[in-house]
Design a protein around this motif. Structure first.
Motif, PDB file in Angstrom:
ATOM      1  N   LEU A 137      26.166 -19.551 -22.373  1.00 57.06           N
ATOM      2  CA  LEU A 137      24.820 -18.990 -22.178  1.00 57.06           C
ATOM      3  C   LEU A 137      25.014 -17.772 -21.019  1.00 57.06           C
ATOM      4  O   LEU A 137      24.153 -16.817 -21.301  1.00 57.06           O
ATOM      5  N   ASN A 138      25.849 -17.910 -20.072  1.00 52.62           N
ATOM      6  CA  ASN A 138      25.472 -17.139 -18.920  1.00 52.62           C
ATOM      7  C   ASN A 138      26.862 -16.579 -18.027  1.00 52.62           C
ATOM      8  O   ASN A 138      27.673 -16.739 -18.473  1.00 52.62           O
ATOM      9  N   ASP A 139      26.356 -15.723 -17.112  1.00 51.17           N
ATOM     10  CA  ASP A 139      27.433 -14.977 -16.607  1.00 51.17           C
ATOM     11  C   ASP A 139      28.017 -16.069 -15.455  1.00 51.17           C
ATOM     12  O   ASP A 139      29.166 -15.863 -15.247  1.00 51.17           O
ATOM     13  N   SER A 140      27.359 -17.128 -15.018  1.00 54.07           N
ATOM     14  CA  SER A 140      27.985 -17.986 -14.192  1.00 54.07           C
ATOM     15  C   SER A 140      29.271 -18.906 -14.990  1.00 54.07           C
ATOM     16  O   SER A 140      30.113 -19.322 -14.291  1.00 54.07           O
ATOM     17  N   GLU A 141      28.977 -19.254 -16.227  1.00 54.84           N
ATOM     18  CA  GLU A 141      29.928 -19.657 -16.901  1.00 54.84           C
ATOM     19  C   GLU A 141      31.122 -18.547 -17.061  1.00 54.84           C
ATOM     20  O   GLU A 141      32.486 -19.034 -17.165  1.00 54.84           O
ATOM     21  N   ALA A 142      30.975 -17.450 -17.313  1.00 56.31           N
ATOM     22  CA  ALA A 142      31.833 -16.414 -17.510  1.00 56.31           C
ATOM     23  C   ALA A 142      32.678 -16.269 -16.170  1.00 56.31           C
ATOM     24  O   ALA A 142      34.060 -16.393 -16.241  1.00 56.31           O
ATOM     25  N   ASN A 144      33.244 -18.661 -14.013  1.00 54.62           N
ATOM     26  CA  ASN A 144      34.205 -19.864 -13.917  1.00 54.62           C
ATOM     27  C   ASN A 144      35.259 -19.808 -14.629  1.00 54.62           C
ATOM     28  O   ASN A 144      36.323 -20.508 -14.571  1.00 54.62           O
ATOM     29  N   PHE A 145      35.412 -18.897 -15.614  1.00 54.48           N
ATOM     30  CA  PHE A 145      36.399 -18.550 -16.535  1.00 54.48           C
ATOM     31  C   PHE A 145      37.297 -17.268 -16.291  1.00 54.48           C
ATOM     32  O   PHE A 145      37.829 -16.778 -17.174  1.00 54.48           O
ATOM     33  N   GLY A 146      36.882 -16.885 -15.102  1.00 51.15           N
ATOM     34  CA  GLY A 146      37.449 -15.553 -14.777  1.00 51.15           C
ATOM     35  C   GLY A 146      37.104 -14.291 -15.625  1.00 51.15           C
ATOM     36  O   GLY A 146      37.934 -13.344 -15.662  1.00 51.15           O
ATOM     37  N   ARG A 147      35.802 -14.349 -15.937  1.00 53.99           N
ATOM     38  CA  ARG A 147      35.339 -13.166 -16.574  1.00 53.99           C
ATOM     39  C   ARG A 147      34.331 -12.623 -15.759  1.00 53.99           C
ATOM     40  O   ARG A 147      33.572 -13.207 -14.867  1.00 53.99           O
ATOM     41  N   SER A 148      34.067 -11.188 -15.973  1.00 54.90           N
ATOM     42  CA  SER A 148      32.984 -10.560 -15.030  1.00 54.90           C
ATOM     43  C   SER A 148      31.720 -10.719 -15.645  1.00 54.90           C
ATOM     44  O   SER A 148      30.702 -10.784 -14.779  1.00 54.90           O
TER      45      SER A 148
END
Length: 457
Positions: A137-142, A144-148
């Motif tokens: 869903l969101n940038d917080s998940e991104a 946590n996996f090293g994505r901006s």
């Protein structure tokens, strides 16, 4: 036999149920991080002959509101999350017939890993596993996996389509009867019945052969919940069990008819469609009303704003409650766009306010899902009306746990069975058998568009 409803439990491997205020309930168990908790709920659901329990998941806590986790942690807004696969396996090993599902993302995992972990779960449970496919869903998940930042909405589904091709391709690698266990002849398996995928696409490359043979049900049941335009196309292509949210029976009737037509066009008429609901049941109407009043008192304003920011990948702290969203801001909203579309439809405005988003989504409150409330007969009446007009069963979400499931199994299930609306026992040993789904033949899922072929090794 007349048509009977499917019952599914909507589980969370976290400190609360879908209803965030549930952890504040005086009767809610506090051992949600122990195996005893999941084993007990699994046995309750199996006693009630539920078809399936599946675990939802997010890969971050809800910290998009104000880009801060303090309020989330302090208020227990889905603040602690265990891995759903571990809790699913725990529940599965404590039961014998109950289907067990878990949520895994196509955005932040690799298809070979997801294929193997679910195929292994399916074998460990004798053909009772399901995979709830999400695109995150969101940038917080991104983060946590090293994505901006999180992938754009439609791009996530493009990636997910290819992800499914790879997973199902690997699940096809071992044909039935491939393992022969010929000790005298020294042959473990027939190489002619094992294939290599050799997938190469825009998002993934995956070679194979796969490492897990087919299970008694062929492969895990695929659950999907896409309700936006792009998400609906994904759901009707891949989902074998569809999870939906209907704000009302009238909306549900229209959506159900539309989805059934789309599924029929794809040759998949048997796919069950199941909306999420809350059930608040008491021995008397007054007892049920008292339960509802107490439950509603547990919600806090912080719950709604934190969960809305999480699910739409938009920081709602940027705007005051009465502020309307501009066209540009609406375009910037990601996550579950079906909620954005619902806010526009329910408000009757092209530019709804924050307050109208909160009301339309129901996040953090009991109004997130329809509520069936009353005596066992009254709850069964409401379920029967929906079942006859708008669905094939229900995803029962707990208002608190484990009490909501215990009450439903003790009071409502016998009434549904008495009316012939729900089965008295499991029909088979696999989840597919109990859901009335056929066992898939290898490569039967492939569409007309070109797909990488299995190459026998």
């Amino acid at each position: 036999m007349s048509r009977q409803m499917k019952l599914i439990a909507f589980m969370q491997a976290q400190n609360c149920t879908n209803y965030t205020g549930s952890w504040r309930h005086a009767a809610s168990a506090t051992n949600w991080h122990s195996k005893d908790y999941y084993e007990h709920i699994g046995r309750v659901l199996e006693h009630g002959k539920f078809h399936l329990a599946f675990f939802d998941d997010r890969l971050a806590i809800p910290d998009r509101f104000g880009d801060d986790f303090v309020q989330t942690v302090a208020n227990g807004i889905r603040a602690a999350k265990l891995d759903p696969m571990m809790t699913a396996l725990t529940m599965g090993l404590a039961t014998e017939k109950l289907g067990i599902g878990a949520t895994y993302s196509t955005t932040y995992y690799e298809p070979f890993h997801v294929a193997r972990i679910f195929a292994s779960l399916d074998l460990m449970l004798g053909g009772r596993a399901a995979w709830n496919v999400v695109t995150s869903l969101n940038d917080s998940e991104a983060a946590n996996f090293g994505r901006s930042e999180h992938l754009a909405h439609d791009l996530r589904y493009d990636r997910a389509d290819e992800f499914m091709e790879v997973v199902l391709g690997h699940w096809d690698s071992w044909e039935d009867g491939a393992i022969v266990h010929d000790r005298e002849g020294g042959v473990f398996a027939d190489p002619a019945r094992v294939g290599r995928l050799d997938h190469r696409g825009p998002f993934f490359q995956s070679r194979g052969p796969f490492t897990v043979p087919r299970s008694p049900q062929g492969h895990p049941v695929v659950i999907q919940a896409g309700q936006s335009g792009r998400g609906k196309a994904f759901a009707t292509r891949w989902g074998e069990l569809l999870f939906v949210i209907y704000p009302s029976l009238a909306v549900g009737q229209n959506s159900y008819a539309e989805l059934k037509m789309q599924l029929a066009a794809a040759g998949r008429e048997a796919t069950p469609i199941t909306p999420a609901v809350y059930a608040i049941v008491g021995e008397t109407r007054a007892m049920a009303e008292d339960k509802r009043a107490y439950l509603e008192s547990l919600a806090k304003p912080a719950d709604a704003l934190a969960l809305l920011s999480e699910v739409l990948n938009y920081d709602f702290s940027r705007k005051a409650p009465g502020d309307a969203f501009t066209d540009e801001e609406l375009d910037a909203i990601g996550g579950l766009r079906a909620i954005r579309d619902r806010a526009i439809r329910m408000s009757g405005k092209t530019n709804p306010t924050v307050e109208e988003f909160v009301r339309a989504s129901g996040r953090g409150t009991l109004s997130e899902f329809p509520i069936f409330m009353g005596t066992p007969a009254e709850v069964a009446d409401q379920m029967q009306e929906w079942f006859e007009k708008a669905c094939d069963g229900f995803v029962i979400s707990a208002t608190h746990s484990p009490g909501a499931y215990e009450d439903f199994v003790r009071l409502v299930v016998p009434e549904l069975q008495r009316r012939g609306l729900f089965h008295h026992d499991y029909e088979g040993s696999t989840l597919r058998g109990n859901l009335g789904l056929t066992r898939p033949e290898p490569r039967a899922w492939r569409s007309e568009r070109p797909q990488p072929a299995l190459a026998a090794q």
